[in-house]
Design a protein around this motif. Structure first.
Motif, PDB file in Angstrom:
ATOM      1  N   ALA A 104      33.079  41.033  45.971  1.00  0.00           N
ATOM      2  CA  ALA A 104      32.556  42.327  45.530  1.00  0.00           C
ATOM      3  C   ALA A 104      33.625  43.407  45.665  1.00  0.00           C
ATOM      4  O   ALA A 104      33.751  44.284  44.804  1.00  0.00           O
ATOM      5  N   THR A 105      34.433  43.319  46.721  1.00  0.00           N
ATOM      6  CA  THR A 105      35.506  44.295  46.935  1.00  0.00           C
ATOM      7  C   THR A 105      36.537  44.223  45.822  1.00  0.00           C
ATOM      8  O   THR A 105      37.001  45.260  45.319  1.00  0.00           O
ATOM      9  N   ILE A 106      36.898  43.011  45.394  1.00  0.00           N
ATOM     10  CA  ILE A 106      37.851  42.851  44.290  1.00  0.00           C
ATOM     11  C   ILE A 106      37.304  43.485  43.016  1.00  0.00           C
ATOM     12  O   ILE A 106      38.017  44.189  42.298  1.00  0.00           O
ATOM     13  N   ILE A 107      36.036  43.249  42.739  1.00  0.00           N
ATOM     14  CA  ILE A 107      35.420  43.795  41.526  1.00  0.00           C
ATOM     15  C   ILE A 107      35.413  45.325  41.571  1.00  0.00           C
ATOM     16  O   ILE A 107      35.807  45.992  40.608  1.00  0.00           O
ATOM     17  N   VAL A 108      34.998  45.888  42.704  1.00  0.00           N
ATOM     18  CA  VAL A 108      34.954  47.347  42.845  1.00  0.00           C
ATOM     19  C   VAL A 108      36.366  47.936  42.788  1.00  0.00           C
ATOM     20  O   VAL A 108      36.610  48.938  42.094  1.00  0.00           O
ATOM     21  N   ALA A 109      37.323  47.305  43.494  1.00  0.00           N
ATOM     22  CA  ALA A 109      38.701  47.824  43.534  1.00  0.00           C
ATOM     23  C   ALA A 109      39.330  47.821  42.148  1.00  0.00           C
ATOM     24  O   ALA A 109      40.000  48.796  41.749  1.00  0.00           O
ATOM     25  N   ARG A 110      39.104  46.785  41.384  1.00  0.00           N
ATOM     26  CA  ARG A 110      39.659  46.715  40.025  1.00  0.00           C
ATOM     27  C   ARG A 110      39.088  47.838  39.153  1.00  0.00           C
ATOM     28  O   ARG A 110      39.819  48.500  38.416  1.00  0.00           O
ATOM     29  N   GLU A 111      37.781  48.064  39.265  1.00  0.00           N
ATOM     30  CA  GLU A 111      37.158  49.115  38.452  1.00  0.00           C
ATOM     31  C   GLU A 111      37.674  50.491  38.849  1.00  0.00           C
ATOM     32  O   GLU A 111      37.950  51.332  37.984  1.00  0.00           O
ATOM     33  N   ILE A 172      35.851  36.314  38.873  1.00  0.00           N
ATOM     34  CA  ILE A 172      36.770  36.900  39.861  1.00  0.00           C
ATOM     35  C   ILE A 172      38.214  36.742  39.377  1.00  0.00           C
ATOM     36  O   ILE A 172      39.016  37.679  39.442  1.00  0.00           O
ATOM     37  N   ALA A 173      38.541  35.555  38.865  1.00  0.00           N
ATOM     38  CA  ALA A 173      39.898  35.306  38.357  1.00  0.00           C
ATOM     39  C   ALA A 173      40.217  36.229  37.189  1.00  0.00           C
ATOM     40  O   ALA A 173      41.297  36.834  37.137  1.00  0.00           O
ATOM     41  N   LEU A 174      39.278  36.369  36.250  1.00  0.00           N
ATOM     42  CA  LEU A 174      39.520  37.232  35.095  1.00  0.00           C
ATOM     43  C   LEU A 174      39.552  38.702  35.495  1.00  0.00           C
ATOM     44  O   LEU A 174      40.287  39.495  34.905  1.00  0.00           O
ATOM     45  N   THR A 175      38.783  39.082  36.497  1.00  0.00           N
ATOM     46  CA  THR A 175      38.811  40.448  37.006  1.00  0.00           C
ATOM     47  C   THR A 175      40.207  40.783  37.533  1.00  0.00           C
ATOM     48  O   THR A 175      40.773  41.834  37.222  1.00  0.00           O
ATOM     49  N   LEU A 176      40.764  39.861  38.326  1.00  0.00           N
ATOM     50  CA  LEU A 176      42.117  40.055  38.856  1.00  0.00           C
ATOM     51  C   LEU A 176      43.154  40.104  37.739  1.00  0.00           C
ATOM     52  O   LEU A 176      44.012  40.988  37.711  1.00  0.00           O
TER      53      LEU A 176
END
Length: 193
Positions: A104-111, A172-176
């Motif tokens: 969830a942190t990765i998703i929020v941080a990317r946005e 998650i991979a595509l978000t990164l």
């Protein structure tokens, strides 16, 4: 406001169908986040699907009827981020979802990162519109949420659980990766100024 009034809204008016749909989607996003901790997975699933479906509709309507507004350009992506980030955050505390806090942190941080870069670049007159990769990222994240909710509703169906985790890890991979692509594009744009 009636549909006829909304269709005839003057270009640039914030009182139009796309902005109304975005407002409804915002309310639906809050409902999903409230339902998940309460264990109402079926209701959360139905509302989530309705909410993400209106995202396509408001964009289509805005372009077709010339109702793109400054408010809509800010509010629409903001609500997209609320529904995706909020749902993933809510899923962290749902036992069996498979969503870890770092995901969830990765998703929020990317946005947050992409939104900040967009503000800087568009604030200086550049163009930093969403690309196809960003749109596919959103599709994959929505697919992950839907599959995870289906697996929570049907915990004994193994293939749904596997599909949910597959979509989750892929999203998650595509978000990164999409975040990386946006950072590279932003650095090139910023180096021009």
């Amino acid at each position: 406001m009636t549909t006829t009034t909304a269709m005839n809204a003057k270009p640039g008016s914030i009182y139009n169908v796309p902005n109304a749909l975005t407002t409804v989607r915002f309310g639906l996003a809050i409902a999903v986040m409230a339902l998940l901790p309460m264990g109402n997975m079926m209701a959360a699933l139905v509302i989530f699907i309705i909410a993400v479906s209106t995202d396509w509709m408001d964009g289509y309507w805005a372009r077709k009827y010339g109702q793109v507004t400054k408010l809509g350009r800010i509010f629409d992506p903001f609500v997209d981020k609320i529904i995706i980030c909020g749902t993933f955050i809510a899923l962290v505390e749902v036992v069996g979802s498979g969503v870890a806090s770092w995901m969830a942190t990765i998703i929020v941080a990317r946005e947050l990162l992409v939104t900040s870069l967009r503000a800087i670049i568009e604030g200086s007159g550049g163009d930093f519109s969403a690309n196809q990769l960003g749109k596919w990222k959103m599709v994959l994240q929505c697919a992950a949420v839907i599959a995870i909710l289906l697996s929570l509703i049907n915990p004994d169906v193994q293939w749904i659980r596997i599909a949910g985790q597959g979509f989750l890890w892929s999203s998650i991979a595509l978000t990164l990766y999409s975040g990386y692509v946006y950072v590279i594009a932003a650095s090139k744009e910023l180096s021009k100024s």
